[in-house]
Enzyme design. Structure first.
Site, mmCIF file in Angstrom:
data_model
loop_
_atom_site.group_PDB
_atom_site.id
_atom_site.type_symbol
_atom_site.label_atom_id
_atom_site.label_comp_id
_atom_site.label_asym_id
_atom_site.label_seq_id
_atom_site.Cartn_x
_atom_site.Cartn_y
_atom_site.Cartn_z
ATOM 1 N N CYS A 114 0.717 -1.183 -0.060
ATOM 2 C CA CYS A 114 0.111 0.093 0.052
ATOM 3 C C CYS A 114 0.805 1.329 0.065
ATOM 4 O O CYS A 114 0.574 2.191 -0.749
ATOM 5 C CB CYS A 114 -0.902 0.122 1.139
ATOM 6 S SG CYS A 114 -0.072 -0.099 2.831
ATOM 7 N N HIS A 130 -2.493 0.669 6.718
ATOM 8 C CA HIS A 130 -3.035 0.820 5.436
ATOM 9 C C HIS A 130 -2.505 2.166 5.002
ATOM 10 O O HIS A 130 -2.534 3.148 5.833
ATOM 11 C CB HIS A 130 -4.380 0.564 5.144
ATOM 12 C CG HIS A 130 -4.911 0.320 3.704
ATOM 13 N ND1 HIS A 130 -4.068 -0.378 2.883
ATOM 14 C CD2 HIS A 130 -5.577 1.137 2.764
ATOM 15 C CE1 HIS A 130 -4.486 -0.341 1.451
ATOM 16 N NE2 HIS A 130 -5.247 0.588 1.549
ATOM 17 N N ASP A 141 -7.763 4.783 -3.699
ATOM 18 C CA ASP A 141 -7.002 3.869 -3.006
ATOM 19 C C ASP A 141 -6.597 2.942 -4.179
ATOM 20 O O ASP A 141 -7.115 2.033 -4.518
ATOM 21 C CB ASP A 141 -7.981 2.758 -2.037
ATOM 22 C CG ASP A 141 -7.065 2.124 -1.037
ATOM 23 O OD1 ASP A 141 -5.817 1.879 -1.666
ATOM 24 O OD2 ASP A 141 -7.279 1.125 -0.241
#
Length: 651
Positions: free
Chosen positions: A405, A449, A465
């Protein structure tokens, strides 16, 4: 009275157990020394009864004080204090030669053992430390004078100690509940929870979150007043990172526009309660995006929450958030410029790619879609990301094309800024495991994250995202499903089992760890006392103690005559039970000789008759012919009783 080798060995083992609870926090060289001294002293004492000279003990104490000061800088505080206590306990073994010294050392070992709870109070660790008290109680029991039973098996000593510990639990529970306490929990001392997880940091660089993503310890728990959001909507905002120096993303301390970024909710708000585990950092979490939070928490301009100082105890707070929103629809020119800044001399290929997209006439939405499509088609999600060089984004986008991430969010934001779209990195947590039993969401450190926010005209800051474009499984099914082999905890049974057992951890945290003076005052509400003062609590404590002791006394009285015997009585009782198998039972008003006469009639013409006569004669001699029998003779009698076998039942 001098200690026997058996008593001293039990004392040394107790000291070792107490010190072992602190070894993980002590310097390695001190740990080795503390573990080595007790076995060496046990060995030397077994070979020679000579005591250790004070000319050696005193310099060792001074040396211990010196090394603690050199390592920690002082003698005050939990870390240096625990190191000094462990060292003094071990050195106490060098002078423990008498019963009085041993009792003092055992009591000090209990103090050292329980002081380990100043560092962590998880239910597993607390139960482990409490169970170690069994060995200390067995040591104290072995120090009591027992001439006929001084060589009891270790298992018997441990069983007695376990019984004593069990009998003390109700009294300890009453003292815990009703002893007046300070405003904070008993262990809420300055610097508590030295071993707390650090959680998210206020900066992010390639690979900085790797260890966090494979850490399965709980980060926080959330209880919602309404239905929990869908897994894909469980984004918990923690830190916004708008500044980039080519390698590392960091926070922006002062925004151009003072006050909170305005937010316009486009869905009903959600109320929830968060129990945040200690992290030693001020950053808290809120469901993206928060509208308000409890008094005492600080909401920063970028809609992130923080506490005053590091979070050293479990922090429970309430907040309200909205899932559909427009955040900062109007962006200040200075803030806009900051959200477009890129360091000079870094990542030329990335700048060229973004410029090419713009030269092709693509608008903001098209540029975002192009970046996500590129990630989806060419990139791989993995926690074993290759190392990156100076131009980290170029290396990632055009060479390695593998990461997790933080790699995707960083590269995406750089691409957006190079294309003229204001963007920033946001770190927090995403996902979690829903407990149907406890009705709460468990979020672990491995759910950490990083995602991106881009500012679009009329829509404000919009969450994008890029990890979801590469690995949708990470968002829909959680971090453990996407982590692969790097997550040791993601086996087919281990993590689900830990998740289900976490409800016990939650109850422990709420009921024990967070039990403070405020909650104590409400304990007596069921009997009409809305806010108990010290007098009420002391009366309740006295009443609880009286009730427990009375119950114990009644239990002893109802249990009939005492079943505790010395070694000789125990052996005689065993003999009577074995003879009863042959049809002859001892009567309440019958002495051993009368019992033998009846047994002779029953055991006619059997070889066991002569053995029984010898055993009864031996018992009479040991019990009635001397003031105190010799221990060796009692043990010999008990051994012969164990070898005795009654004949088949006689009609």
């Amino acid at each position: 009275m001098r200690l026997s080798n058996r008593q001293f060995n039990l004392l040394a083992v107790s000291a070792l157990i107490a010190v072992s609870a602190h070894l993980a926090r002590l310097p390695w060289w001190l740990s080795i020394a503390l573990v080595a001294v007790p076995p060496l002293r046990m060995f030397s004492r077994a070979r020679s009864a000579k005591a250790i000279s004070a000319w050696l003990r005193v310099p060792l104490v001074l040396l211990l004080v010196a090394v603690v000061i050199l390592n920690y800088g002082n003698l005050f505080g939990r870390e240096p204090g625990s190191a000094l206590a462990c060292g003094l306990l071990v050195l106490k073994l060098l002078e423990s030669e008498r019963i009085r010294d041993a009792r003092t050392a055992a009591a000090f070992a209990a103090f050292v053992l329980m002081s380990a709870l100043l560092f962590t109070q998880s239910i597993g660790y607390t139960l482990l430390v409490s169970s170690c008290l069994i060995v200390l109680l067995a040591t104290l029991n072995a120090l009591e004078p027992a001439p006929l039973d001084s060589n009891r098996p270790l298992g018997a000593e441990l069983r007695t100690a376990a019984l004593l510990l069990g009998l003390g639990v109700p009294l300890a529970a009453a003292a815990f509940l009703f002893t007046p306490r300070l405003g904070s929990p008993l262990w809420g001392t300055p610097g508590a929870f030295a071993e707390a997880r650090t959680g998210l940091d206020d900066h992010m660089s390639p690979g900085s979150m790797t260890e966090l993503l494979v850490d399965d310890s709980p980060a926080f728990r959330v209880r919602f007043e309404t239905a929990a959001p869908a897994p894909s909507a469980r984004y918990f905002r923690s830190i916004v990172l708008p500044r980039f120096d080519g390698t590392t993303w960091t926070r922006q301390e002062a925004p151009a526009q003072p006050g909170l970024e305005p937010v316009v909710g486009e869905a009903p708000p959600i109320d929830y309660e968060v129990t945040f585990e200690p992290s030693h950092r001020p950053w808290l979490v809120a469901l993206d995006v928060p509208l308000s939070a409890d008094t005492g928490l600080r909401m920063r301009p970028d809609r992130t929450l923080s506490a005053v100082g590091g979070i050293r105890n479990p922090n429970q707070y309430r907040a309200r958030s909205v899932l559909a929103y427009r955040l900062a629809p109007d962006l200040d020119p200075v803030d806009r410029q900051r959200a477009l800044q890129l360091p000079e001399g870094f990542d030329p290929k990335t700048r060229e790619l973004a410029g090419r997209w713009r030269s092709e006439g693509r608008n903001d939405d098209a540029v975002i879609a192009s970046a996500l499509a590129m990630f989806n088609a060419q990139f791989t999600y993995t926690l074993s990301a290759p190392l990156l060089g100076r131009n980290s984004v170029d290396d990632f986008l055009f060479d390695t094309r593998a990461g997790f991430c933080e790699h995707f969010s960083s590269a995406f934001v750089v691409l957006m800024r190079a294309a003229g779209i204001p963007a920033r990195v946001v770190t927090g947590y995403q996902g979690g495991w829903w407990s149907d039993v406890g009705d709460y969401l468990l979020v672990r450190q491995s759910d950490a994250h990083a995602w991106s926010e881009v500012w679009l005209q009329g829509r404000g800051w919009v969450r994008v995202d890029p990890t979801a474009a590469v690995n949708p499984l990470r968002i829909e099914s959680g971090a453990d499903a996407a982590a692969g082999d790097r997550a040791w905890y993601s086996g087919s049974w281990w993590l689900p089992l830990r998740n289900r057992l976490d409800v016990i951890n939650r109850l422990w945290t709420q009921s024990v760890v967070q039990f403070n003076a405020l909650r104590q005052k409400s304990l007596l509400q069921p009997i009409g006392i809305s806010s108990a003062d010290q007098r009420d609590l002391l009366l309740a404590l006295a009443g609880a103690f009286a009730a427990i002791l009375l119950s114990a006394s009644l239990w002893v009285m109802r249990s009939g005559r005492s079943t505790r015997h010395d070694a000789l009585d125990a052996a005689w009782g065993r003999l009577c039970r074995r003879v009863a198998r042959g049809g002859v039972r001892v009567r309440d008003n019958e002495g051993p000789l009368d019992f033998l006469d009846r047994s002779r009639a029953a055991f006619v013409d059997t070889p066991e008759r002569a053995r029984l006569e010898d055993l009864v004669d031996a018992y009479v001699g040991l019990r009635y012919a001397v003031t105190e029998p010799v221990l060796a003779e009692v043990q010999a009698f008990a051994r012969k009783v164990r070898e005795f076998r009654a004949p088949p039942r006689v009609q």
